[in-house]
Scaffold this motif. Structure first.
Motif, mmCIF file in Angstrom:
data_model
loop_
_atom_site.group_PDB
_atom_site.id
_atom_site.type_symbol
_atom_site.label_atom_id
_atom_site.label_comp_id
_atom_site.label_asym_id
_atom_site.label_seq_id
_atom_site.Cartn_x
_atom_site.Cartn_y
_atom_site.Cartn_z
ATOM 1 N N SER A 330 0.814 -1.222 0.000
ATOM 2 C CA SER A 330 0.000 0.000 0.000
ATOM 3 C C SER A 330 0.840 1.261 0.000
ATOM 4 O O SER A 330 0.442 2.299 -0.530
ATOM 5 N N ASN A 331 2.050 1.185 0.599
ATOM 6 C CA ASN A 331 2.919 2.373 0.642
ATOM 7 C C ASN A 331 4.373 2.052 0.337
ATOM 8 O O ASN A 331 5.249 2.899 0.513
ATOM 9 N N GLY A 332 4.660 0.829 -0.122
ATOM 10 C CA GLY A 332 6.022 0.470 -0.496
ATOM 11 C C GLY A 332 6.976 0.356 0.680
ATOM 12 O O GLY A 332 8.189 0.530 0.500
ATOM 13 N N GLU A 333 6.468 0.045 1.860
ATOM 14 C CA GLU A 333 7.337 -0.080 3.036
ATOM 15 C C GLU A 333 7.753 -1.536 3.258
ATOM 16 O O GLU A 333 7.008 -2.471 2.966
ATOM 17 N N TRP A 334 8.971 -1.672 3.802
ATOM 18 C CA TRP A 334 9.519 -2.976 4.184
ATOM 19 C C TRP A 334 9.810 -2.972 5.679
ATOM 20 O O TRP A 334 10.278 -1.970 6.221
ATOM 21 N N TYR A 335 9.554 -4.092 6.316
ATOM 22 C CA TYR A 335 9.925 -4.265 7.718
ATOM 23 C C TYR A 335 10.491 -5.669 7.897
ATOM 24 O O TYR A 335 9.961 -6.634 7.344
ATOM 25 N N PHE A 336 11.572 -5.766 8.655
ATOM 26 C CA PHE A 336 12.033 -7.094 9.064
ATOM 27 C C PHE A 336 12.500 -7.069 10.508
ATOM 28 O O PHE A 336 12.986 -6.055 11.015
ATOM 29 N N LYS A 337 12.279 -8.187 11.172
ATOM 30 C CA LYS A 337 12.679 -8.368 12.573
ATOM 31 C C LYS A 337 13.890 -9.279 12.601
ATOM 32 O O LYS A 337 13.815 -10.445 12.219
ATOM 33 N N ARG A 338 15.022 -8.744 13.053
ATOM 34 C CA ARG A 338 16.273 -9.504 13.036
ATOM 35 C C ARG A 338 16.211 -10.678 14.008
ATOM 36 O O ARG A 338 15.949 -10.506 15.200
ATOM 37 N N SER A 339 16.478 -11.870 13.509
ATOM 38 C CA SER A 339 16.496 -13.048 14.376
ATOM 39 C C SER A 339 17.668 -13.015 15.344
ATOM 40 O O SER A 339 17.640 -13.670 16.392
ATOM 41 N N SER A 340 18.699 -12.239 15.030
ATOM 42 C CA SER A 340 19.893 -12.183 15.886
ATOM 43 C C SER A 340 19.663 -11.423 17.184
ATOM 44 O O SER A 340 20.288 -11.730 18.206
ATOM 45 N N ASN A 341 18.764 -10.422 17.170
ATOM 46 C CA ASN A 341 18.573 -9.628 18.396
ATOM 47 C C ASN A 341 17.153 -9.089 18.571
ATOM 48 O O ASN A 341 16.909 -8.279 19.472
ATOM 49 N N ASP A 342 16.227 -9.505 17.710
ATOM 50 C CA ASP A 342 14.809 -9.141 17.799
ATOM 51 C C ASP A 342 14.539 -7.651 17.572
ATOM 52 O O ASP A 342 13.445 -7.168 17.884
ATOM 53 N N THR A 343 15.504 -6.896 17.044
ATOM 54 C CA THR A 343 15.245 -5.497 16.711
ATOM 55 C C THR A 343 14.588 -5.413 15.338
ATOM 56 O O THR A 343 14.754 -6.298 14.498
ATOM 57 N N VAL A 344 13.845 -4.327 15.106
ATOM 58 C CA VAL A 344 13.083 -4.169 13.869
ATOM 59 C C VAL A 344 13.696 -3.062 13.020
ATOM 60 O O VAL A 344 14.077 -2.002 13.528
ATOM 61 N N PHE A 345 13.801 -3.331 11.731
ATOM 62 C CA PHE A 345 14.303 -2.361 10.770
ATOM 63 C C PHE A 345 13.217 -2.105 9.737
ATOM 64 O O PHE A 345 12.484 -3.021 9.345
ATOM 65 N N GLY A 346 13.093 -0.867 9.290
ATOM 66 C CA GLY A 346 12.101 -0.547 8.278
ATOM 67 C C GLY A 346 12.651 0.421 7.249
ATOM 68 O O GLY A 346 13.525 1.238 7.541
ATOM 69 N N ALA A 347 12.159 0.338 6.025
ATOM 70 C CA ALA A 347 12.560 1.249 4.962
ATOM 71 C C ALA A 347 11.435 1.344 3.951
ATOM 72 O O ALA A 347 10.632 0.414 3.814
ATOM 73 N N GLN A 348 11.357 2.470 3.251
ATOM 74 C CA GLN A 348 10.421 2.608 2.150
ATOM 75 C C GLN A 348 11.197 2.445 0.846
ATOM 76 O O GLN A 348 12.129 3.194 0.563
ATOM 77 N N PHE A 349 10.806 1.442 0.063
ATOM 78 C CA PHE A 349 11.543 1.134 -1.155
ATOM 79 C C PHE A 349 10.576 0.441 -2.108
ATOM 80 O O PHE A 349 10.311 -0.750 -1.991
ATOM 81 N N GLY A 350 10.009 1.192 -3.031
ATOM 82 C CA GLY A 350 9.072 0.624 -3.971
ATOM 83 C C GLY A 350 7.709 1.283 -3.894
ATOM 84 O O GLY A 350 7.510 2.297 -3.215
ATOM 85 N N GLN A 351 6.735 0.690 -4.589
ATOM 86 C CA GLN A 351 5.388 1.245 -4.643
ATOM 87 C C GLN A 351 4.392 0.117 -4.879
ATOM 88 O O GLN A 351 4.769 -1.036 -5.137
ATOM 89 N N ASN A 352 3.122 0.461 -4.767
ATOM 90 C CA ASN A 352 2.081 -0.534 -4.945
ATOM 91 C C ASN A 352 2.182 -1.157 -6.335
ATOM 92 O O ASN A 352 2.382 -0.471 -7.333
ATOM 93 N N GLY A 353 2.071 -2.469 -6.396
ATOM 94 C CA GLY A 353 2.197 -3.200 -7.653
ATOM 95 C C GLY A 353 3.545 -3.847 -7.840
ATOM 96 O O GLY A 353 3.684 -4.752 -8.673
ATOM 97 N N ASP A 354 4.561 -3.413 -7.104
ATOM 98 C CA ASP A 354 5.883 -4.039 -7.181
ATOM 99 C C ASP A 354 5.838 -5.439 -6.560
ATOM 100 O O ASP A 354 5.073 -5.700 -5.624
ATOM 101 N N LYS A 355 6.679 -6.329 -7.053
ATOM 102 C CA LYS A 355 6.729 -7.703 -6.578
ATOM 103 C C LYS A 355 8.002 -7.923 -5.765
ATOM 104 O O LYS A 355 9.110 -7.814 -6.295
ATOM 105 N N PRO A 356 7.898 -8.189 -4.459
ATOM 106 C CA PRO A 356 9.105 -8.431 -3.651
ATOM 107 C C PRO A 356 9.892 -9.615 -4.198
ATOM 108 O O PRO A 356 9.332 -10.673 -4.481
ATOM 109 N N SER A 357 11.191 -9.421 -4.366
ATOM 110 C CA SER A 357 12.064 -10.436 -4.966
ATOM 111 C C SER A 357 13.380 -10.500 -4.208
ATOM 112 O O SER A 357 14.467 -10.272 -4.760
ATOM 113 N N VAL A 358 13.296 -10.792 -2.915
ATOM 114 C CA VAL A 358 14.458 -10.781 -2.026
ATOM 115 C C VAL A 358 15.490 -11.829 -2.445
ATOM 116 O O VAL A 358 15.148 -12.946 -2.852
#
Length: 409
Positions: A330-358
């Motif tokens: 909806s807004n091109g935001e990414w979030y991930f929770k690090r398994s190493s320390n449970d901290t959360v990182f977020g970034a805006q990269f992309g837009q609606n309709g993009d296909k995540p391809s990690v």
């Protein structure tokens, strides 16, 4: 494209934490004592450094440690018989495989030995090899000891218990008996190496004639040990090597203590670090993740995300475990929770309709934030190698295609 990058969390803080991780010093524990009770406190401190419980035999876990005390080894694998190099990965799976390292004479034959117990009728503490050994060696956990035949140098390699999947650990410690020297090539010591072969640290065991000595090295900032080289005295145990004669310092070993082995390479969908993909589902109505951990056959449930988010698979913090991660179209935001320390990182990269391809597009061993844009067939990658601060893109594909990474999302 610059407008697509907007950090939700402080990049400066992330970079500072990463720098601290890279510069973290090893935690070294060293101590000696005449008996088990005198050495117990330093050994227990090392166990605390590793964290968690003793995971015993088999399975695979995200925390804890493994221990080897030799006393459960059957008589058929104890003196005067050879001890198998993979006993503690096949017969009693704890994720270690041994190798002998040739000394200056090239005498190593990759053979190991565990001392006999009283019930076997064979002299204990390697007195069957040299009658003087039973009077100079003592035990931390009665009553067997361990040595490598024909040399005084060996290495320990780690695997996921019961498999051939290479693994790493957070630390390693060993108890020596009858360490007489702390100088030159006569020292008893351990050297620890990462998976690239780089030596991370080394430490020697304190001297205590006829007593027990402990040395352990652990890491608490993400460093991982793939291999350990152990030097015990300056000569192998034999009838001709009598301690203190002609400069000979023979040393035997007792307990090995080390962190839980985890896969040294990331495997897609592997949340528990055992080198196998775990069955996992994301329930978009509640943002709940469910996963069946293959290492321990347990189910984990956790909320991370909102309705409409798309789950993505990747290791964004480089600890070889999958992180909880979502792309919010909806807004091109990414979030991930690090398994190493449970901290959360977020970034805006992309837009609606993009296909995540990690995937790992910049070859640093860590997953990059990435998407494929169907409207123009372009890939865009936010590099993990620059702490997700720079990106690149290139055309590949056409509208109607489906990116392989990320499937048909």
């Amino acid at each position: 494209m610059k407008n697509y990058i907007k950090y939700i969390f402080s990049l400066a803080l992330f970079a500072m934490l990463l720098t601290q991780t890279m510069m973290a010093a090893p935690v070294v524990r060293q101590g000696s004592g005449a008996n088990t009770a005198a050495l117990q406190s330093i050994v227990d401190q090392f166990r605390t450094d590793l964290g968690g419980a003793n995971n015993g035999v088999g399975g695979s876990f995200t925390t804890g440690r493994r221990e080897i005390n030799w006393d459960g080894v059957p008589d058929s694998f104890a003196e005067p018989n050879n001890f198998p190099v993979d006993f503690f990965n096949v017969n009693s799976p704890r994720g270690v495989i041994f190798n002998a390292v040739e000394d200056a004479t090239g005498a190593a034959l990759n053979q190991f030995s565990v001392s006999a117990n009283t019930a076997s009728g064979v002299p204990v503490r390697f007195a069957n090899l040299n009658a003087t050994y039973s009077s100079i060696f003592t035990t931390f956990s009665a009553e067997r000891l361990f040595t490598v035949r024909n040399t005084n140098i060996m290495e320990v390699n780690f695997v996921i218990p019961g498999t051939n999947i290479p693994a790493t650990v957070s630390g390693f410690g060993v108890i020596f008996t009858d360490v007489d020297s702390a100088t030159g090539g006569d020292r008893s010591l351990i050297r620890v190496y990462d998976k690239s072969g780089r030596q991370l640290s080394a430490a020697s065991a304190p001297v205590l004639n006829n007593g027990l000595s402990f040395v352990g090295i652990s890491f608490n900032a993400g460093e991982r040990v793939a291999r350990v080289v152990i030097e015990s005295g300056n000569a192998g145990l034999s009838a001709s090597n009598t301690d203190g004669t002609g400069g000979v310092d023979v040393v035997a070993m007792d307990d090995f203590i080390y962190g839980e082995p985890r896969a040294s390479q990331f495997h897609s969908g592997d949340f528990d670090g055992d080198g196998f993909s775990d069955s996992a589902v994301y329930r978009p109505s509640t943002g709940t993740w469910f996963r069946l951990n293959s290492g321990s056959n347990t189910v984990t449930q956790e909320v991370f995300g909102l309705p409409g988010d798309i789950p993505v698979d990747g290791d964004f913090d480089g600890d070889q475990r999958a992180d909880l991660a979502i792309f919010r179209p909806s807004n091109g935001e990414w979030y991930f929770k690090r398994s190493s320390n449970d901290t959360v990182f977020g970034a805006q990269f992309g837009q609606n309709g993009d296909k995540p391809s990690v995937g790992d597009y910049d070859k640093d061993g860590i997953s990059d934030i990435a998407f494929w844009r169907p409207s123009n067939g372009n890939y865009f990658i936010l590099r993990s190698s620059t702490n997700f601060s720079t990106f690149f893109g290139y055309p590949f594909g056409a509208n109607g295609d489906i990116p392989v990474q990320g499937g048909a999302q």
